[in-house]
Design an enzyme around this catalytic site. Structure first.
Site, PDB file in Angstrom:
ATOM      1  N   HIS A   1       0.600 -11.367   2.317  1.00  0.00           N
ATOM      2  CA  HIS A   1      -0.376 -10.766   1.560  1.00  0.00           C
ATOM      3  C   HIS A   1      -1.354 -11.845   0.591  1.00  0.00           C
ATOM      4  O   HIS A   1      -2.392 -11.791   0.391  1.00  0.00           O
ATOM      5  CB  HIS A   1      -0.054  -9.591   0.707  1.00  0.00           C
ATOM      6  CG  HIS A   1      -0.965  -8.402   0.346  1.00  0.00           C
ATOM      7  ND1 HIS A   1      -0.561  -7.275   0.362  1.00  0.00           N
ATOM      8  CD2 HIS A   1      -2.321  -8.485   0.415  1.00  0.00           C
ATOM      9  CE1 HIS A   1      -1.468  -6.393   0.062  1.00  0.00           C
ATOM     10  NE2 HIS A   1      -2.711  -7.262  -0.150  1.00  0.00           N
TER      11      HIS A   1
ATOM     12  N   TYR B   1       0.737  -1.134   0.043  1.00  0.00           N
ATOM     13  CA  TYR B   1       0.003  -0.041   0.172  1.00  0.00           C
ATOM     14  C   TYR B   1       0.740   1.296   0.104  1.00  0.00           C
ATOM     15  O   TYR B   1       0.517   2.309  -0.021  1.00  0.00           O
ATOM     16  CB  TYR B   1      -0.885   0.023   1.247  1.00  0.00           C
ATOM     17  CG  TYR B   1      -2.122  -0.899   1.136  1.00  0.00           C
ATOM     18  CD1 TYR B   1      -2.357  -1.981   0.382  1.00  0.00           C
ATOM     19  CD2 TYR B   1      -2.729  -1.249   2.317  1.00  0.00           C
ATOM     20  CE1 TYR B   1      -3.131  -2.815   0.458  1.00  0.00           C
ATOM     21  CE2 TYR B   1      -3.702  -2.112   2.715  1.00  0.00           C
ATOM     22  CZ  TYR B   1      -3.784  -2.947   1.615  1.00  0.00           C
ATOM     23  OH  TYR B   1      -4.768  -3.975   1.738  1.00  0.00           O
TER      24      TYR B   1
END
Length: 279
Positions: A109, A51
């Site tokens: 992730h 991110y």
């Protein structure tokens, strides 16, 4: 401040039913929004290496008036860092960018199965926890077959699996698997990213019955299904509304009607964990 319902993992670790998503919350503006959310009552903040906002999250947590010990800070290990020793370094770098002594919750992730290094990444997280730089470890976007391999090869299941869940993609079977094995389900994009979901007649009918917004209705659906929703909200108004949704009780028929919106092609994008590769 009303206490949020909590979800408990197989080792006793708990998460609040509503957390804060931070994707695309960046810079000073993002940090201010995160600090505001924490002081409004959020106790779970979600981030990820990819991110590119771990520094923003760390600043927001530090700037909040709420004591740091009350906030669960989450980040995620990217696919390109699965292999040892890259995973070890990445975990340490995330901790430094967050500006915390210990990362509260660190996830893988994506499994990136064709790369076939997610067991190495899991071992690195286990090691980080044993070294005292990570408190709890989990995964994101793992299927039961991936989870079972972790258990088989390392003897340990994650406390959390963060997966895509929303009314168009309700994931009922995977939620049942998680409940059976004591894994907390976190729902990313819990309200979806398409406006048409909030225009669905059934969602608006349930919203009218409870005098709440369509978005709050979807979050109440997540709460009823015992998952943890992590919607992004940058304004205090939306942050407070999302937290308030946790107190709304939907009956079984309402939950079933919303779940029936599920579609075979309900994913938001081409992200089947059996084939998706995250860099």
């Amino acid at each position: 401040m009303t206490a949020l319902p909590t979800r408990t993992a197989h080792n006793g670790f708990t998460l609040p039913a509503i957390g804060l998503g931070t994707y695309r919350l960046n810079g000073e503006e993002g940090a201010a929004a995160i600090a505001t959310a924490i002081d409004a009552g959020y106790r779970l903040v979600d981030s990820a290496f990819n991110y590119e906002n771990e520094g923003t999250v760390g600043r927001g947590v530090a700037d909040a008036a709420t004591d740091r010990s009350e906030v669960i800070v989450t980040t995620k290990l990217p696919g390109r860092h699965h292999a040892s020793p890259n995973a070890r370094t990445s975990i340490e770098e995330s901790r430094f960018r967050l500006g915390v002594e210990i990362t509260d919750l660190h996830l893988i992730h994506w499994p990136n199965p064709s790369q076939d290094e997610y067991v190495q990444a899991w071992a690195a997280l286990v090691d980080a926890r044993e070294r005292g730089i990570v408190r709890q470890i989990g995964v994101s976007n793992f299927l039961p077959e991936h989870l079972e391999r972790l258990k088989r090869e390392t003897g340990e299941l994650p406390v959390v699996n963060q997966i895509e869940v929303h009314p168009y993609f309700p994931q009922s079977e995977q939620l049942a698997y998680h409940r059976e094995h004591g894994i907390i389900t976190e729902a990313w994009s819990p309200i979806g990213r398409a406006r048409d979901l909030l225009d669905e007649p059934v969602i608006n009918e349930v919203a009218a019955v409870h005098d709440i917004s369509p978005a709050q209705t979807v979050l109440a659906w997540h709460v009823a299904r015992e998952s943890v929703a992590i919607p992004k909200a940058s304004s205090l108004e939306h942050q407070q509304a999302n937290l308030a949704a946790a107190a709304v009780v939907l009956d079984a028929a309402e939950v079933e009607a919303i779940t029936a919106l599920g579609r075979a092609d309900g994913r938001l994008f081409d992200a089947d964990p059996r084939t998706h590769e995250e860099s």
